[in-house]
Design an enzyme around this catalytic site. Structure first.
Site, short mmCIF file in Angstrom:
data_model
loop_
_atom_site.label_atom_id
_atom_site.label_comp_id
_atom_site.label_asym_id
_atom_site.label_seq_id
_atom_site.Cartn_x
_atom_site.Cartn_y
_atom_site.Cartn_z
N SER A 1 53.37 43.71 38.68
CA SER A 1 54.53 44.55 39.03
C SER A 1 54.16 45.73 39.92
CB SER A 1 55.25 45.03 37.76
OG SER A 1 55.76 43.91 37.04
N GLU B 1 44.74 41.76 36.14
CA GLU B 1 46.18 41.54 36.05
C GLU B 1 46.57 41.40 34.57
OE1 GLU B 1 47.93 39.88 39.97
OE2 GLU B 1 47.39 38.20 38.69
N ASN C 1 50.38 37.47 46.77
CA ASN C 1 50.34 36.15 46.14
C ASN C 1 51.77 35.62 46.13
OD1 ASN C 1 50.18 33.91 44.52
ND2 ASN C 1 49.61 35.01 42.65
N HIS D 1 43.99 32.68 38.05
CA HIS D 1 45.22 33.46 37.84
C HIS D 1 45.75 33.14 36.44
CE1 HIS D 1 49.31 34.93 38.18
NE2 HIS D 1 48.90 35.66 39.19
N LYS E 1 52.80 32.82 45.20
CA LYS E 1 53.04 31.87 44.11
C LYS E 1 53.78 30.64 44.67
CE LYS E 1 52.73 35.66 40.90
NZ LYS E 1 52.95 36.18 39.56
N GLU F 1 48.56 32.47 35.42
CA GLU F 1 49.49 31.34 35.38
C GLU F 1 48.74 30.01 35.40
OE1 GLU F 1 51.87 32.79 38.64
OE2 GLU F 1 52.53 34.44 37.36
N GLY G 1 55.30 40.07 36.76
CA GLY G 1 56.67 39.62 36.94
C GLY G 1 57.65 40.22 35.94
P1 13P Z 1 54.14 40.45 40.27
O1 13P Z 1 53.70 41.44 41.31
O2 13P Z 1 55.33 39.66 40.64
O3 13P Z 1 54.21 41.09 38.91
O4 13P Z 1 52.95 39.36 40.18
C1 13P Z 1 51.65 39.81 40.06
C2 13P Z 1 50.74 38.65 40.23
O5 13P Z 1 50.68 37.77 39.39
C3 13P Z 1 49.95 38.58 41.46
O6 13P Z 1 48.99 37.60 41.39
#
Ligand code: 13P
Length: 247
Positions: free
Chosen positions: A209, A165, A9, A94, A11, A96, A171
């Site tokens: 992560s 997640e 992803n 997601h 982002k 976010e 992150g």
């Molecule tokens: P990270 O791997 O940067 O923690 O992000 C995970 C994520 O949100 C994947 O959709």
């Protein structure tokens, strides 16, 4: 046994030049992966990535889709439009999107429905915040989030990919322990089993992560069928090493 699925992803990262360098770096080191690999890229780069991924065996993914079919929804992108660009997977719900764009469980469920109706596999994301985990509400939260998607999609639920997640692990460099992740995955699997006889073929990915150092252990858990990788998917060597862990 089903193949593992590793989805990157990206982002809101990338540029024409950076995307091309990243994909070329991945293709140069990929060989023949044991699992499936997908890249979920920003919508404006779908055409570029579709061209770069053509014939490579890597699948193209999007990061969001409208819950509406078509019409006066300025700025939105429909599932049919994604399909036009060869999109195979689309992230839905997601954290976010839930957090910064107010996506409710109901909206997320509708987005999954729209994706499926256009022949796109939704990667439905669920996960608890740190406050919810500390309040002992992890199972309640992920079960509620998944229940909405099961309710809206009926027997088609066997066509989704699910991603667990934990929000506190995204992150932050704080990965869920293999035990924490497997425990929630088992809860989700049981919920899917109650909804469909096909629950064992549904991929349940772990995200938060995931990196080159922890991927193999997470991916070895019985109910972890792949990874949804953020930061580490932006660096070819790191992502390649996660892909190599998916055996
Ligand atoms: P990270 O791997 O940067 O923690 O992000 C995970 C994520 O949100 C994947 O959709």
């Amino acid at each position: 046994m089903k193949k593992k699925l590793i989805a990157g992803n990206w982002k809101m990262n990338g540029s024409l030049a950076a995307n091309e360098a990243l994909i070329r770096g991945l293709l140069a080191g990929l060989g023949t992966p044991a699992g499936q690999v997908a890249l979920c890229v920003p919508a404006v780069y779908l055409a570029q990535c579709q061209a770069l991924l053509a014939g490579t065996g890597l699948d193209l993914g999007a990061q969001n889709v409208s819950e509406h079919e078509a019409g006066a929804y300025t700025g939105e992108i429909s599932a049919a439009m994604l399909r036009d660009f060869g999109v195979r997977y689309c992230l839905v719900g997601h954290s976010e999107r839930r957090q910064y764009h107010g996506e409710s469980d109901g909206v997320v469920a509708l987005k999954a429905l729209r994706a499926l109706a256009s022949g796109i596999t939704p990667i439905v994301c669920v996960g608890e915040t740190l406050a919810e985990r500390e309040a002992g509400k992890t199972e309640e939260v992920v079960r509620r989030q998944l229940a909405a998607v099961i309710h809206a999609n009926g027997h088609c639920i066997s066509e989704i990919v699910l991603a667990y997640e934990p929000v506190w692990a995204i992150g932050t460099g704080k990965t869920a322990s293999t035990e924490q992740a497997q425990q929630v995955h088992a809860v989700l699997r049981a919920q899917l089993k109650a909804a469909t006889a096909q629950a064992d073929r549904i991929h349940i990915l772990y995200g938060g992560s995931m990196n080159a150092a922890n991927a193999a252990q997470l991916l070895a858990q019985p109910d972890i069928d792949g990874g949804l990788v953020g930061g580490a998917s932006l660096k070819a060597p790191d992502f390649l090493s996660i892909i190599a862990s998916a055996v």
